[in-house]
Scaffold this motif. Structure first.
Motif, PDB file in Angstrom:
ATOM      1  N   TYR A 135      -0.169 -15.322   2.947  1.00 14.58           N
ATOM      2  CA  TYR A 135       0.341 -16.012   1.761  1.00 14.58           C
ATOM      3  C   TYR A 135       0.256 -15.123   0.523  1.00 14.58           C
ATOM      4  O   TYR A 135       0.810 -15.463  -0.522  1.00 14.58           O
ATOM      5  N   ASN A 136      -0.448 -13.997   0.623  1.00 14.24           N
ATOM      6  CA  ASN A 136      -0.778 -13.172  -0.525  1.00 14.24           C
ATOM      7  C   ASN A 136       0.006 -11.850  -0.493  1.00 14.24           C
ATOM      8  O   ASN A 136      -0.254 -11.004   0.378  1.00 14.24           O
ATOM      9  N   PRO A 137       0.951 -11.631  -1.405  1.00  8.65           N
ATOM     10  CA  PRO A 137       1.740 -10.393  -1.360  1.00  8.65           C
ATOM     11  C   PRO A 137       0.906  -9.141  -1.595  1.00  8.65           C
ATOM     12  O   PRO A 137       1.248  -8.063  -1.105  1.00  8.65           O
ATOM     13  N   HIS A 138      -0.205  -9.255  -2.350  1.00 13.26           N
ATOM     14  CA  HIS A 138      -1.074  -8.093  -2.551  1.00 13.26           C
ATOM     15  C   HIS A 138      -1.707  -7.652  -1.228  1.00 13.26           C
ATOM     16  O   HIS A 138      -1.827  -6.448  -0.951  1.00 13.26           O
ATOM     17  N   LEU A 153       0.759  -5.781   0.750  1.00 15.41           N
ATOM     18  CA  LEU A 153       0.867  -4.396   0.280  1.00 15.41           C
ATOM     19  C   LEU A 153      -0.194  -3.507   0.924  1.00 15.41           C
ATOM     20  O   LEU A 153       0.062  -2.359   1.281  1.00 15.41           O
ATOM     21  N   PHE A 154      -1.407  -4.056   1.068  1.00 17.20           N
ATOM     22  CA  PHE A 154      -2.470  -3.287   1.713  1.00 17.20           C
ATOM     23  C   PHE A 154      -2.045  -2.869   3.115  1.00 17.20           C
ATOM     24  O   PHE A 154      -2.177  -1.702   3.506  1.00 17.20           O
ATOM     25  N   ILE A 211       0.493   2.319  -6.201  1.00 15.10           N
ATOM     26  CA  ILE A 211       0.270   0.952  -5.708  1.00 15.10           C
ATOM     27  C   ILE A 211      -1.215   0.684  -5.480  1.00 15.10           C
ATOM     28  O   ILE A 211      -1.732  -0.377  -5.839  1.00 15.10           O
ATOM     29  N   ARG A 212      -1.917   1.630  -4.908  1.00 19.11           N
ATOM     30  CA  ARG A 212      -3.362   1.433  -4.694  1.00 19.11           C
ATOM     31  C   ARG A 212      -4.092   1.336  -6.040  1.00 19.11           C
ATOM     32  O   ARG A 212      -4.944   0.447  -6.225  1.00 19.11           O
ATOM     33  N   LYS A 213      -3.778   2.229  -6.938  1.00 25.69           N
ATOM     34  CA  LYS A 213      -4.466   2.271  -8.228  1.00 25.69           C
ATOM     35  C   LYS A 213      -4.162   1.047  -9.085  1.00 25.69           C
ATOM     36  O   LYS A 213      -5.053   0.500  -9.755  1.00 25.69           O
ATOM     37  N   THR A 214      -2.934   0.569  -9.044  1.00 27.86           N
ATOM     38  CA  THR A 214      -2.493  -0.492  -9.951  1.00 27.86           C
ATOM     39  C   THR A 214      -2.653  -1.889  -9.369  1.00 27.86           C
ATOM     40  O   THR A 214      -2.965  -2.835 -10.099  1.00 27.86           O
TER      41      THR A 214
END
Length: 324
Positions: free
Chosen positions: A125-128, A131-132, A289-292
């Protein structure tokens, strides 16, 4: 030994998905901000190579190892994995002691997250978190083929009628049965509802083996409680394990033996626009992406893959299963 098909180029993927190519930081930030703002109606999945198709782990093993030679059917193969869990006393005792019911789909969720074949395809459910997974163990493309320079983030609108969940199907079935019993005006004692109630309560894989695709919601959508007061019937659906909670996970069930999810959804709904969005993200954006987006939220391997004692025990028990 069989082989999985892959996408040859990004254009080929556009047959099955609403595709967007992202090559720079500004475009990514703008698009991902929009994704986050509208995330409540969507679920997400990613792959660290855009060429990969969305096969389930069971499909991969079925194809790679030519398992059609060993089983009467693909359904028999899946049921054989479920039986392995049902016959493993340590796993059964663990869930019994924690007062968690192990229906077939809870078992399939366990198989999926502990390295065993299952017909479930992971979503979150979590787009973050998605991304991982997109950039987990990613490698820069080295072939010269454009598609190898990209990872893919997929987005599916779980509120779309085409993606009704197992939980919703059974909730609707219970309400329909309850209303039908009232309308009949026949004494409950004269009606045999055992078969219907068994199907609603037990969530057996066999019920869905021919359905193609259906969503299986995770805990984030709430534990499902179903009641039919006139029959004194109640049951609870709780598809969970330690990994699933941290990953805010849910699944799409794909019961076919060799059709990837994207192609299957497109075939079933070919008269409308593609129902799954695909964001092909250049691998060179990983550092940004990792940093932000990931590091500020503490999204890393230790968060995604818990190593508590329960998880370690489950990992050990599943590792003892016979190899395919």
């Amino acid at each position: 030994m069989g082989s999985l098909s892959e996408y040859n180029n990004l254009e080929e993927k556009s047959q099955y998905y609403n595709c967007t190519k992202i090559d720079n930081i500004q475009d990514f930030d703008n698009i991902f901000q929009d994704i986050v703002q509208h995330q409540s109606e969507y679920v997400f999945r990613s792959v660290n190579e855009a060429r990969f198709k969305l096969y389930s782990s069971a499909q991969r093993q079925w194809i790679w190892n030519d398992l059609f030679k060993n089983y009467h059917s693909y359904e028999d193969y899946i049921n054989s994995r479920i039986v392995l869990v049902q016959n493993h006393q340590d796993i059964i005792s663990f869930f019994s002691n924690n007062k968690i019911s192990l229906n077939d789909f809870a078992i399939l969720a366990l198989l999926q997250h502990y390295g065993q074949p299952s017909p479930l395809v992971d979503f979150t459910y979590n787009p973050h978190l998605s991304l991982f997974f997109a950039f987990d163990r990613v490698r820069l493309g080295a072939t010269g083929n454009e598609i190898d320079n990209y990872v893919s983030l997929y987005r599916l609108k779980h509120t779309h009628p085409c993606f009704c969940s197992i939980q919703k199907v059974n909730e609707h079935g219970a309400v329909t049965l309850s209303n039908t019993l009232k309308d009949l005006g026949i004494p409950i004692s004269q009606i045999d509802t055992k078969k219907v109630l068994f199907d609603i309560q037990n969530l057996t894989y066999k019920q869905y083996a021919d359905i193609g695709i259906i969503l299986v919601h995770g805990d984030k959508m709430g534990i499902t409680n179903i009641k039919i007061p006139s029959l004194g019937f109640a049951c609870t659906y709780n598809i969970t394990n330690p990994n699933l909670k941290n990953q805010e996970g849910l699944f799409m069930l794909n019961t076919t033996e060799n059709e990837p999810l994207g192609e299957l959804v497109r075939k079933k709904h070919r008269y409308v626009s593609p129902l799954i969005d695909c964001y092909n993200i250049n691998k060179k954006l990983e550092s940004h992406i990792r940093k932000t987006y990931l590091n500020p939220l503490g999204i890393d391997c230790s968060m995604i893959y818990p190593k508590d004692q329960d998880s370690q025990n489950l990992q050990k028990w599943f590792a003892s299963f016979p190899k395919i």
